[in-house]
Design an enzyme around this catalytic site. Structure first.
Site, PDB file in Angstrom:
ATOM      1  N   LYS A 107       0.812  -1.221   0.000  1.00  0.00           N
ATOM      2  CA  LYS A 107       0.000   0.000   0.000  1.00  0.00           C
ATOM      3  C   LYS A 107       0.841   1.265   0.000  1.00  0.00           C
ATOM      4  O   LYS A 107       0.323   2.346  -0.258  1.00  0.00           O
ATOM      5  CB  LYS A 107      -0.953  -0.026   1.179  1.00  0.00           C
ATOM      6  CG  LYS A 107      -1.980  -1.144   1.036  1.00  0.00           C
ATOM      7  CD  LYS A 107      -2.996  -1.154   2.151  1.00  0.00           C
ATOM      8  CE  LYS A 107      -4.112  -2.142   1.876  1.00  0.00           C
ATOM      9  NZ  LYS A 107      -3.870  -3.454   2.486  1.00  0.00           N
TER      10      LYS A 107
HETATM   11  C1  LIG Z   1      -4.599  -4.555   1.991  1.00  0.00           C
HETATM   12  C2  LIG Z   1      -3.889  -5.829   2.004  1.00  0.00           C
HETATM   13  C3  LIG Z   1      -4.326  -6.912   1.217  1.00  0.00           C
HETATM   14  C4  LIG Z   1      -5.585  -6.865   0.406  1.00  0.00           C
HETATM   15  O1  LIG Z   1      -5.481  -6.005  -0.696  1.00  0.00           O
HETATM   16  P1  LIG Z   1      -6.805  -5.526  -1.466  1.00  0.00           P
HETATM   17  O2  LIG Z   1      -6.318  -4.604  -2.517  1.00  0.00           O
HETATM   18  O3  LIG Z   1      -7.654  -4.815  -0.453  1.00  0.00           O
HETATM   19  O4  LIG Z   1      -7.472  -6.734  -1.990  1.00  0.00           O
HETATM   20  C5  LIG Z   1      -3.565  -8.060   1.219  1.00  0.00           C
HETATM   21  N1  LIG Z   1      -2.461  -8.177   1.975  1.00  0.00           N
HETATM   22  C6  LIG Z   1      -2.017  -7.168   2.752  1.00  0.00           C
HETATM   23  C7  LIG Z   1      -0.811  -7.382   3.583  1.00  0.00           C
HETATM   24  C8  LIG Z   1      -2.714  -5.963   2.803  1.00  0.00           C
HETATM   25  O5  LIG Z   1      -2.286  -4.984   3.575  1.00  0.00           O
END
Ligand SMILES: *Cc1c(COP(=O)(O)O)cnc(C)c1O
Length: 429
Positions: A107
């Site tokens: 993210k």
């Molecule tokens: C947010 C997150 C996900 C899921 O991603 P999405 O785009 O919401 O499907 C998977 N793994 C981790 C470690 C995350 O922080």
């Protein structure tokens, strides 16, 4: 480029407006009006391009002329300040490591890109502030806090479910101070997300210029396409078809991957791998989309009962289930299967995965039974140290703490506890 609301195709806004609003006034997610495949010349020479050059080609049609080219290139360069290595864990099965950024979660890419776009749009507005309101099931909060820290004109308010994020995750979102505030919600992630959605629709909060930094915001979502291209760049020479598995919660990542495919990126098949929060796998099985309250698991960043971005995926396939199933599968796995997978990966390769990546691995392996001869890639979405206890216990190993994490561990947690939407509203006012 214009973006329309998925609830009303006639409601169109610019890139800037979509970023600043987050969600359309009619609660719809914004979606790009046009998706133009990138010319074949780009794919022919992709292995000779830098990551930054690739990212610029990928994103430019979505930004249009709303950010000058030199500024956009600068934003991309600051966003991509780390590596995206592919690690082979068994023959033709790779982990795409997305966790080498400042908060060690994928993210970071979306959060850093969005923060810089917002800062650009705010640069001449000394009088009005934006408030970024974000619900986190774990990693979003830290990435957004770090990405937006010190950005002029932007206040960040993060809602997280009390006791349901890991210690490291909590430290990352509660210790930075400055323009970042954490609200600790007595509830689960869906409660946090519902409160955020309600706040966006609340006329009495209009003056706060609220926007979201969840993957519903296009500036968070769109740059997540980049690393699918980086993976292809590294694997292209194999000449084999690609299957990519995304451990999925709100389905932002996989939705970005599918958009990349619409731009012509040759990925044969996508797998959305989930934990027991299996709304999408159930939908593919029985054709009814029936969200359920989220259940707590060891892959807590995917504890999402009603994935926000699934409507965007449906839009890309015009709700044509047959066409969709050709490109896309979705499987769900229990915590027991996840810890078994962690052990298995470690045993065969010495590779230390974490629970989200392990769910991705499981979904990938299941799909590769059908697509034998393909190369498989699963996204490793966070560094194992972020799920320290479960990884150390399961694998009986001791993980060294990376410097990015060590620097927050000693800091003091600061959060405000809230119980209801009324508490949130009172806080914002
Ligand atoms: C947010 C997150 C996900 C899921 O991603 P999405 O785009 O919401 O499907 C998977 N793994 C981790 C470690 C995350 O922080």
């Amino acid at each position: 480029m214009k973006y329309y609301s998925l609830n009303n195709k006639n409601l169109k806004v610019s890139f800037q407006e979509a970023v600043i609003q987050g969600l359309a006034p009619d609660k719809g997610l914004y979606f790009p009006e046009h998706i133009t495949p990138i010319e074949s010349d780009f794919y022919n020479k992709i292995e000779s391009l830098s990551n930054e050059a690739i990212a610029f080609e990928v994103i430019k049609q979505f930004v249009g002329d709303e950010i000058p080219e030199t500024t956009l290139k600068q934003i991309i360069s600051e966003t991509l300040c780390f590596d995206f290595p592919l690690v082979e864990v068994e023959k033709d099965v790779y982990s795409l490591e997305l966790f080498h950024g400042p908060t060690m979660a994928f993210k970071d890419v979306g959060a850093r890109f969005m923060a810089r776009c917002l800062a650009y749009f705010n640069k001449d507005k000394s009088d009005s502030k934006n408030t970024v309101l974000v619900a986190t099931s774990g990693d979003t909060g830290g990435a957004v806090a770090s990405g937006f820290l010190g950005v002029e004109g932007v206040e960040v308010v993060i809602l997280y479910p009390s006791g349901k994020v890991s210690d490291i995750q909590e430290k990352q979102l509660t210790t930075l101070g400055q323009n970042i505030t954490a609200l600790e919600v007595d509830g689960v992630f869906d409660d946090c997300q519902d409160m955020v959605k309600q706040a966006f629709l609340d006329e009495s909060l209009h003056h706060k210029n609220l926007t979201s930094a969840n993957s519903i915001n296009i500036a968070r979502w769109l740059p997540q396409m980049f690393y699918f291209f980086f993976a292809y760049k590294q694997l292209k020479q194999s000449g084999k078809s690609l299957v990519v598995s995304c451990p999925s919660g709100n389905f932002g990542n996989i939705c970005a991957g599918i958009l990349a495919k619409k731009l012509g990126l040759p990925i044969e098949h996508f797998v959305a791998s989930t934990n027991v929060n299996d709304t999408v796998p159930r939908f593919l099985k029985n054709g009814t989309y029936e969200p359920k309250p989220s259940k707590a698991t060891i892959s807590n960043a995917m504890d999402v009962g009603n994935p926000s971005n699934f409507v965007r995926i449906q839009e890309m396939y015009n709700n044509d289930l047959k066409a969709f199933e050709k490109d896309f599968s979705s499987f769900s796995f229990s915590d027991e299967e996840t810890t078994e997978a962690l052990k298995h990966i470690y045993k065969i390769s010495g590779y230390v995965a974490e629970p989200h990546g392990a769910v991705g691995y499981l979904g990938l392996k299941r799909q590769l039974e059908k697509n034998s001869g393909s190369i498989g890639v699963f996204l490793e979405t966070a560094h194992p140290v972020k799920f320290l206890e479960i990884v150390e216990e399961t694998l009986n190993v001791k993980l060294p703490i990376p410097s990015q994490i060590e620097s927050v561990m000693g800091k003091e947690k600061k959060s405000n506890k809230i119980k209801s939407y009324e508490d949130l509203k009172a806080f914002l006012k």
